[in-house]
Structures are given as structure tokens and as C-alpha cells.
Design a protein around this motif. Structure first.
Motif, PDB file in Angstrom:
ATOM      1  N   GLY A 241       0.820  -1.207   0.000  1.00  0.00           N
ATOM      2  CA  GLY A 241       0.000   0.000   0.000  1.00  0.00           C
ATOM      3  C   GLY A 241       0.847   1.247   0.000  1.00  0.00           C
ATOM      4  O   GLY A 241       2.062   1.209  -0.092  1.00  0.00           O
ATOM      5  N   GLY A 242       0.216   2.382   0.114  1.00  0.00           N
ATOM      6  CA  GLY A 242       0.940   3.650   0.056  1.00  0.00           C
ATOM      7  C   GLY A 242       1.489   4.104   1.384  1.00  0.00           C
ATOM      8  O   GLY A 242       2.121   5.153   1.465  1.00  0.00           O
ATOM      9  N   SER A 243       1.231   3.349   2.481  1.00  0.00           N
ATOM     10  CA  SER A 243       1.694   3.795   3.789  1.00  0.00           C
ATOM     11  C   SER A 243       3.203   3.717   3.858  1.00  0.00           C
ATOM     12  O   SER A 243       3.819   2.771   3.402  1.00  0.00           O
ATOM     13  N   THR A 244       3.824   4.711   4.406  1.00  0.00           N
ATOM     14  CA  THR A 244       5.275   4.753   4.520  1.00  0.00           C
ATOM     15  C   THR A 244       5.667   5.555   5.739  1.00  0.00           C
ATOM     16  O   THR A 244       4.956   6.482   6.146  1.00  0.00           O
ATOM     17  N   SER A 245       6.802   5.170   6.312  1.00  0.00           N
ATOM     18  CA  SER A 245       7.303   5.928   7.460  1.00  0.00           C
ATOM     19  C   SER A 245       8.487   6.792   7.066  1.00  0.00           C
ATOM     20  O   SER A 245       9.090   7.443   7.886  1.00  0.00           O
ATOM     21  N   GLY A 246       8.841   6.774   5.763  1.00  0.00           N
ATOM     22  CA  GLY A 246       9.948   7.593   5.298  1.00  0.00           C
ATOM     23  C   GLY A 246       9.533   9.051   5.158  1.00  0.00           C
ATOM     24  O   GLY A 246       8.407   9.361   4.793  1.00  0.00           O
ATOM     25  N   THR A 247      10.479   9.941   5.408  1.00  0.00           N
ATOM     26  CA  THR A 247      10.194  11.386   5.308  1.00  0.00           C
ATOM     27  C   THR A 247      10.542  11.933   3.941  1.00  0.00           C
ATOM     28  O   THR A 247      10.108  13.021   3.578  1.00  0.00           O
ATOM     29  N   GLY A 248      11.381  11.176   3.195  1.00  0.00           N
ATOM     30  CA  GLY A 248      11.824  11.666   1.900  1.00  0.00           C
ATOM     31  C   GLY A 248      13.093  12.485   1.984  1.00  0.00           C
ATOM     32  O   GLY A 248      13.721  12.779   0.967  1.00  0.00           O
ATOM     33  N   ILE A 249      13.454  12.895   3.196  1.00  0.00           N
ATOM     34  CA  ILE A 249      14.702  13.650   3.409  1.00  0.00           C
ATOM     35  C   ILE A 249      15.598  12.784   4.283  1.00  0.00           C
ATOM     36  O   ILE A 249      15.253  12.479   5.420  1.00  0.00           O
ATOM     37  N   MET A 250      16.739  12.397   3.738  1.00  0.00           N
ATOM     38  CA  MET A 250      17.585  11.450   4.450  1.00  0.00           C
ATOM     39  C   MET A 250      18.647  12.147   5.299  1.00  0.00           C
ATOM     40  O   MET A 250      19.029  13.285   5.020  1.00  0.00           O
ATOM     41  N   ALA A 251      19.101  11.416   6.313  1.00  0.00           N
ATOM     42  CA  ALA A 251      20.214  11.865   7.153  1.00  0.00           C
ATOM     43  C   ALA A 251      21.429  11.001   6.837  1.00  0.00           C
ATOM     44  O   ALA A 251      21.299   9.870   6.365  1.00  0.00           O
ATOM     45  N   TRP A 252      22.615  11.524   7.086  1.00  0.00           N
ATOM     46  CA  TRP A 252      23.832  10.755   6.842  1.00  0.00           C
ATOM     47  C   TRP A 252      23.859   9.545   7.779  1.00  0.00           C
ATOM     48  O   TRP A 252      23.710   9.701   8.997  1.00  0.00           O
ATOM     49  N   PRO A 253      24.071   8.353   7.240  1.00  0.00           N
ATOM     50  CA  PRO A 253      24.072   7.150   8.092  1.00  0.00           C
ATOM     51  C   PRO A 253      25.339   6.996   8.924  1.00  0.00           C
ATOM     52  O   PRO A 253      25.359   6.261   9.896  1.00  0.00           O
ATOM     53  N   ALA A 254      26.411   7.671   8.520  1.00  0.00           N
ATOM     54  CA  ALA A 254      27.670   7.629   9.264  1.00  0.00           C
ATOM     55  C   ALA A 254      28.329   8.998   9.158  1.00  0.00           C
ATOM     56  O   ALA A 254      28.046   9.773   8.240  1.00  0.00           O
ATOM     57  N   ALA A 255      29.230   9.284  10.103  1.00  0.00           N
ATOM     58  CA  ALA A 255      29.766  10.642  10.214  1.00  0.00           C
ATOM     59  C   ALA A 255      31.055  10.876   9.436  1.00  0.00           C
ATOM     60  O   ALA A 255      31.549  11.991   9.379  1.00  0.00           O
ATOM     61  N   GLY A 256      31.619   9.830   8.837  1.00  0.00           N
ATOM     62  CA  GLY A 256      32.922   9.965   8.182  1.00  0.00           C
ATOM     63  C   GLY A 256      32.852  10.626   6.819  1.00  0.00           C
ATOM     64  O   GLY A 256      31.772  10.911   6.285  1.00  0.00           O
ATOM     65  N   PRO A 257      34.009  10.840   6.208  1.00  0.00           N
ATOM     66  CA  PRO A 257      34.064  11.461   4.878  1.00  0.00           C
ATOM     67  C   PRO A 257      33.756  10.449   3.774  1.00  0.00           C
ATOM     68  O   PRO A 257      33.836   9.238   3.992  1.00  0.00           O
ATOM     69  N   ILE A 258      33.427  10.936   2.590  1.00  0.00           N
ATOM     70  CA  ILE A 258      33.217  10.059   1.437  1.00  0.00           C
ATOM     71  C   ILE A 258      34.590   9.635   0.915  1.00  0.00           C
ATOM     72  O   ILE A 258      35.404  10.465   0.516  1.00  0.00           O
ATOM     73  N   THR A 259      34.846   8.333   0.918  1.00  0.00           N
ATOM     74  CA  THR A 259      36.141   7.831   0.452  1.00  0.00           C
ATOM     75  C   THR A 259      36.064   7.304  -0.973  1.00  0.00           C
ATOM     76  O   THR A 259      37.102   7.095  -1.613  1.00  0.00           O
ATOM     77  N   SER A 260      34.854   7.068  -1.481  1.00  0.00           N
ATOM     78  CA  SER A 260      34.679   6.643  -2.868  1.00  0.00           C
ATOM     79  C   SER A 260      33.293   7.080  -3.323  1.00  0.00           C
ATOM     80  O   SER A 260      32.292   6.705  -2.702  1.00  0.00           O
ATOM     81  N   PRO A 261      33.192   7.859  -4.414  1.00  0.00           N
ATOM     82  CA  PRO A 261      31.888   8.394  -4.835  1.00  0.00           C
ATOM     83  C   PRO A 261      31.070   7.387  -5.642  1.00  0.00           C
ATOM     84  O   PRO A 261      31.541   6.311  -5.997  1.00  0.00           O
ATOM     85  N   PHE A 262      29.863   7.795  -5.963  1.00  0.00           N
ATOM     86  CA  PHE A 262      28.948   6.998  -6.777  1.00  0.00           C
ATOM     87  C   PHE A 262      29.348   7.111  -8.254  1.00  0.00           C
ATOM     88  O   PHE A 262      29.829   8.148  -8.701  1.00  0.00           O
ATOM     89  N   GLY A 263      29.160   6.015  -9.010  1.00  0.00           N
ATOM     90  CA  GLY A 263      29.348   6.076 -10.462  1.00  0.00           C
ATOM     91  C   GLY A 263      30.525   5.261 -10.957  1.00  0.00           C
ATOM     92  O   GLY A 263      31.078   4.421 -10.247  1.00  0.00           O
ATOM     93  N   TRP A 264      30.911   5.528 -12.207  1.00  0.00           N
ATOM     94  CA  TRP A 264      31.988   4.779 -12.844  1.00  0.00           C
ATOM     95  C   TRP A 264      33.341   5.233 -12.324  1.00  0.00           C
ATOM     96  O   TRP A 264      33.588   6.398 -12.110  1.00  0.00           O
TER      97      TRP A 264
END
Length: 374
Positions: A241-264
Motif C-alpha cells: 500500500g501507500g503507507s510509509t514511514s519515510g520522510t523523503g529527506i535522508m540523514a547521513w548514516p555515518a559521520a565519516g568522509p566520502i572515500t569513494s563516490p557513486f558512479g563509474w
């Protein structure tokens, strides 16, 4: 006429020879076919057997990780027993010290009493009683004598009890010390087992990183796992169904820096292109990983090259994945809130160091998490 007969005979001979040759050829073909079929069956049997025996890179890592987790858990148990035994030794040492102090004090009193008796001679209790001047004096002397006798008995009893306690505590300390030595030996054995498993794991990973074939196999396995994740998510989302508990705005799951980005990205050794379906966030072993948004856990287990992983369905076709964890804190079917602790960071699966691999997927397909993170 004779000529016709000869020609007929020749024709019959040719026919018979042709039939015989055909039979031989047919037999040869049948033999060849049977040989080919037998070889095919042997190959299929061999391939089937090999398939059962061959461990993928992920399978090797999963087994090693399981052994490592088991050895680590046993080591933690031994350490707990070790701590308890050391505390018990400390307590017994304190009791022993106190008992020895009490014994020394009581022994002084008892020794003084013995010296007084020796110096002054043993006084007859009957003489003391018979020396009373009247009945009141007799009663008083009787009471005093009772107190002296009781005091002597109590003192001797306490000295005896203190000595027995000291002997008991000394025996307990000896047993505890022997147990400590055994626990130390067991703990050292587990440390060596853990070190051996870590070395084995690093060897497998080194092979996956530095050997082209193994690296390609690992990459293909990751692609296949990614496709399985996509299908799993779509199957999970279908019919909901359409019920959801997500807000659509995410929080960082961990506090560290990005060591490898998304993509190729380019493989550091082979120069080949590889697709990275999420972002890697720096983290230390055991760091808490939090849910980027509220939702329902649809997967919580080992997932091929992703190692120990969790997938959360946030509704609206959006889901997140958290991989390479050392420990999973929530199970499938649990509803989690935004910011709730769901895993502890680690280096399971295809990982050469502790970090969090984080993915965002739309209808099962990976997209850049940067479009959802603040």
C-alpha cells in the motif's frame, strides 16, 4: 550369358561390400556418438561436482568471516571469565589479608594469656571458689570464672576459625591462579586463531584485488548480487500500500568522509572501468551506522560481496542499503525510525578496510545518494 552373370556377381559383391562398409561406418558413428555422449556426461558430472566444491570469493569470505566471528566471540567469553576470576582473586586476597590481620591480633591476646598462665602458674578454679568469704563472694567468683573460661574458649575458637579461613582462601587462590593460567592460554590460542583467520581473509582479498581473473569474478559477482538486490526490492515493494514511514529527506548514516563516490571509476591496477553503485563513507570498526530514514527492514543477512548488509524500504519506491558491516542490530520485518542504530561498521565481504558502503535505490535501481542527502 556368362558375361551377364559376371556383371551381376560383381554388382552383388559391390552391394555387399557397400552394405558391410555402411554397417562398419554406422557402427563407427554410433561408437563415436556414444563416446561423445559419454564425454559430455563426464564433463557435466565434473562440472556439477566442481560447482559444488568451488567457493566463490564471497563464499570464501563468508566462511572465513563466520570462523572469525566465532573465534572473536569465544575470545570475548574467555576475557569475561578472565576478568571475573581476576576480580575473585582480588576479593579473596583482601579477605585473606583481613583474616591474617585478625589472626595476628587474636594470637597476640592468646599468647599473652598463655604467658600469664605460665608465669603465674595454673590457678585451680576450685581453689578460687573455695577461697570465697561468703556466698555473695562465691557467686561473684563463679561469674568471673565463667567469663574467663568463655573468653578463653571464644578466643581459641576464633583463632581456629581464622586459621581455617586462611587455609581455605589460600587453597581458593591457588585454584583461581591455576584457572587464570588456563584462561590466559585459551585466550592466547584464540588470539592466534583470530590472527590466522585475519591473515587468511587478507590473502583472499589480496588475491581479489591483484589477480585479474579473481577480481573480474568478484566484480561479476557484485553485479549479480546488485541485480538480485534490485529484484528483491521490486518483489518486496510489489503489492504494498501507500503507507510509509519515510520522510523523503535522508540523514547521513555515518559521520565519516566520502572515500569513494557513486558512479563509474577506473580500477587502480587493471585500468578497467567499474561501476560503483553507492558511496563509501569512512568509519572505524564498531562505529554505529544509523538508518538514513524511517522504514521497514526487508533484508538483514550476508549478501555476497556486500558482506553483512541491511536493506530498508522507505516506501514510495525508495530503499537504502548498508553494506560491509561487522554486526547487524535489526532483523527483517522490523520497522526502524530515522537515525536509529541499525548496524556497526566493519569490513566484511569485498572490503579491504572498515567503511560503510551506502546505496539509495529507486524501484530497485541504484541512484546517486547525493540527491537525497543534505
Amino acid at each position: 550369358m556368362h558375361r551377364v552373370k559376371r556383371i551381376a556377381a560383381i554388382v552383388m559383391t559391390v552391394i555387399m561390400l557397400a552394405a558391410a562398409a555402411g554397417t562398419v561406418m554406422a557402427n563407427n558413428l554410433n561408437d563415436q556418438l556414444e563416446s561423445v555422449q559419454k564425454r559430455m556426461q563426464d564433463q557435466q558430472s565434473r562440472a556439477s561436482q566442481a560447482q559444488k566444491q568451488v567457493n566463490s570469493v564471497s563464499g570464501q569470505l563468508k566462511k572465513i568471516q563466520g570462523d572469525l566471528d566465532g573465534a572473536t566471540a569465544e575470545y570475548s567469553t574467555i576475557q569475561s571469565k578472565l576478568t571475573y576470576t581476576e576480580e575473585k582473586i582480588e576479593q579473596n586476597t583482601e579477605i585473606l589479608a583481613k583474616a591474617e590481620t585478625n589472626l595476628t591480633e587474636r594470637s597476640k591476646v592468646l599468647n599473652k594469656r598463655m604467658r600469664d598462665i605460665y608465669q603465674n602458674g595454673q590457678v585451680s578454679y576450685l581453689d578460687v571458689l573455695l577461697g570465697a568469704s561468703d556466698f555473695t563472694d562465691f557467686t561473684t567468683r563463679m561469674d568471673i570464672l565463667k567469663r574467663v573460661v568463655n573468653q578463653d574458649i571464644t578466643l581459641i575458637t576464633k583463632v581456629k576459625a581464622e586459621r581455617e579461613l586462611i587455609l581455605q582462601k589460600k587453597a581458593e587462590l591457588e585454584r583461581d591462579r591455576a584457572a587464570i593460567e588456563q584462561l590466559h592460554a585459551a585466550a592466547n590460542e584464540k588470539r592466534l586463531a583470530i590472527a590466522a583467520r585475519k591473515n587468511e581473509r587478507e590473502a583472499v582479498l589480496a588475491s581479489a584485488v591483484n589477480e585479474r581473473d579473481t577480481a573480474e569474478q568478484a566484480y561479476q559477482e557484485l553485479l549479480e548480487t546488485s541485480r538480485q538486490i534490485e529484484q528483491l526490492i521490486r518483489n518486496s515493494q510489489s503489492g504494498k500500500g501507500g503507507s510509509t514511514s519515510g520522510t523523503g529527506i535522508m540523514a547521513w548514516p555515518a559521520a565519516g568522509p566520502i572515500t569513494s563516490p557513486f558512479g563509474w571509476r577506473t580500477h587502480p591496477i587493471f585500468g578497467t572501468q567499474r561501476f560503483h553503485s553507492g558511496i563509501d563513507i569512512g568509519a572505524d570498526y564498531g562505529d554505529i551506522v544509523s538508518a538514513a530514514d524511517g522504514g521497514v527492514v526487508i533484508y538483514s543477512d550476508w549478501m555476497g560481496g556486500y558482506g553483512k548488509a541491511i536493506i530498508i524500504d522507505h516506501g514510495g519506491g525508495i530503499s537504502t542499503l548498508y553494506a560491509h558491516n561487522s554486526e547487524l542490530l535489526v532483523g527483517e520485518g522490523e520497522r526502524v525510525r530515522k537515525g536509529q542504530a541499525i548496524t556497526r561498521a566493519g569490513s566484511t565481504g569485498y572490503s579491504t578496510g572498515p567503511h560503510l558502503h551506502f546505496e539509495v535505490r529507486e524501484n530497485g535501481s541504484p541512484v546517486s545518494p547525493m540527491g537525497y542527502l543534505p
